[in-house]
Design a protein around this motif. Structure first.
Motif, PDB file in Angstrom:
ATOM      1  N   SER A   1       8.679   5.245   8.500  1.00  5.97           N
ATOM      2  CA  SER A   1       7.386   3.981   8.641  1.00  5.97           C
ATOM      3  C   SER A   1       8.185   2.852   9.218  1.00  5.97           C
ATOM      4  CB  SER A   1       7.054   3.638   7.382  1.00  5.97           C
ATOM      5  OG  SER A   1       6.177   2.548   7.290  1.00  5.97           O
TER       6      SER A   1
ATOM      7  N   ASP B   1       0.859  -1.214  -0.107  1.00  6.64           N
ATOM      8  CA  ASP B   1       0.117  -0.038   0.064  1.00  6.64           C
ATOM      9  C   ASP B   1       0.973   1.249  -0.110  1.00  6.64           C
ATOM     10  OD1 ASP B   1      -1.717   2.360   0.384  1.00  6.64           O
ATOM     11  OD2 ASP B   1      -2.682   1.362   2.313  1.00  6.64           O
ATOM     12  N   ARG B   2       0.808   1.757  -1.148  1.00  5.56           N
ATOM     13  CA  ARG B   2       1.816   3.073  -1.033  1.00  5.56           C
ATOM     14  C   ARG B   2       1.353   4.202  -0.171  1.00  5.56           C
ATOM     15  NH1 ARG B   2       1.316   0.809  -6.475  1.00  5.56           N
ATOM     16  NH2 ARG B   2       3.307   1.089  -7.634  1.00  5.56           N
ATOM     17  N   THR B   3       0.345   4.410   0.348  1.00  3.40           N
ATOM     18  CA  THR B   3       0.081   5.109   1.374  1.00  3.40           C
ATOM     19  C   THR B   3       0.707   5.132   2.717  1.00  3.40           C
ATOM     20  OG1 THR B   3      -1.798   4.332   2.146  1.00  3.40           O
ATOM     21  CG2 THR B   3      -2.499   5.701   0.433  1.00  3.40           C
ATOM     22  N   LEU B   4       1.324   4.115   2.853  1.00  4.25           N
ATOM     23  CA  LEU B   4       2.030   3.615   4.021  1.00  4.25           C
ATOM     24  C   LEU B   4       3.568   4.016   3.878  1.00  4.25           C
ATOM     25  CD1 LEU B   4       0.337   0.291   5.124  1.00  4.25           C
ATOM     26  CD2 LEU B   4       0.002   2.575   6.052  1.00  4.25           C
ATOM     27  N   TRP B   5       3.968   4.403   2.795  1.00  4.42           N
ATOM     28  CA  TRP B   5       5.090   4.713   2.470  1.00  4.42           C
ATOM     29  C   TRP B   5       5.691   6.135   2.968  1.00  4.42           C
ATOM     30  CZ3 TRP B   5       6.092   3.596  -3.441  1.00  4.42           C
ATOM     31  CH2 TRP B   5       5.545   2.368  -3.749  1.00  4.42           C
ATOM     32  N   HIS B   6       6.434   6.092   4.063  1.00  7.81           N
ATOM     33  CA  HIS B   6       6.834   7.665   4.608  1.00  7.81           C
ATOM     34  C   HIS B   6       8.323   7.342   5.181  1.00  7.81           C
ATOM     35  CE1 HIS B   6       5.420   6.771   8.774  1.00  7.81           C
ATOM     36  NE2 HIS B   6       4.300   6.099   8.006  1.00  7.81           N
TER      37      HIS B   6
ATOM     38  N   ARG C   1      10.243   7.626  -1.095  1.00 10.22           N
ATOM     39  CA  ARG C   1       9.084   7.215  -1.975  1.00 10.22           C
ATOM     40  C   ARG C   1       9.407   6.832  -3.481  1.00 10.22           C
ATOM     41  NH1 ARG C   1       3.572   7.178  -1.748  1.00 10.22           N
ATOM     42  NH2 ARG C   1       3.667   7.975   0.138  1.00 10.22           N
TER      43      ARG C   1
END
Length: 86
Positions: free
Chosen positions: A18, A10-15, A58
């Motif tokens: 993390s 899930d790309r929204t969890l890339w930070h 990212r």
């Protein structure tokens, strides 16, 4: 000599901070271990070169997404994934 990079599907969890993004180097026998990853869908990539903290960006994760493999990590369990390096 290579690196194993684990990151969420899930790309929204890339930070940058993390806990779902980790990198490790295999032991002499080729075995590797990633610990403390929360349960979920992940991607694994084996790479010959990873710059310091590059794996936290990212752009880097996007660049390896298509060549990575999908895995699922379950809560309170152990997941084994063999990777063939060509």
């Amino acid at each position: 000599d290579y690196y194993i990079v684990a990151f969420p599907a899930d790309r929204t969890l890339w930070h940058a901070q993390s806990p779902r993004v980790q990198v490790t180097r295999p032991q002499g026998d080729g075995r590797y271990r990633l610990e403390g990853l929360p349960a979920g869908a992940y991607r694994l990539a084996a790479l010959t070169d990873v710059e310091s903290d590059e794996w936290r960006s990212r752009e880097f994760l996007e660049s390896i997404y298509e060549s990575s493999i999908a895995i699922a990590i379950e809560a309170a369990g152990t997941t084994r994934q063999d990777i063939r390096i060509r």
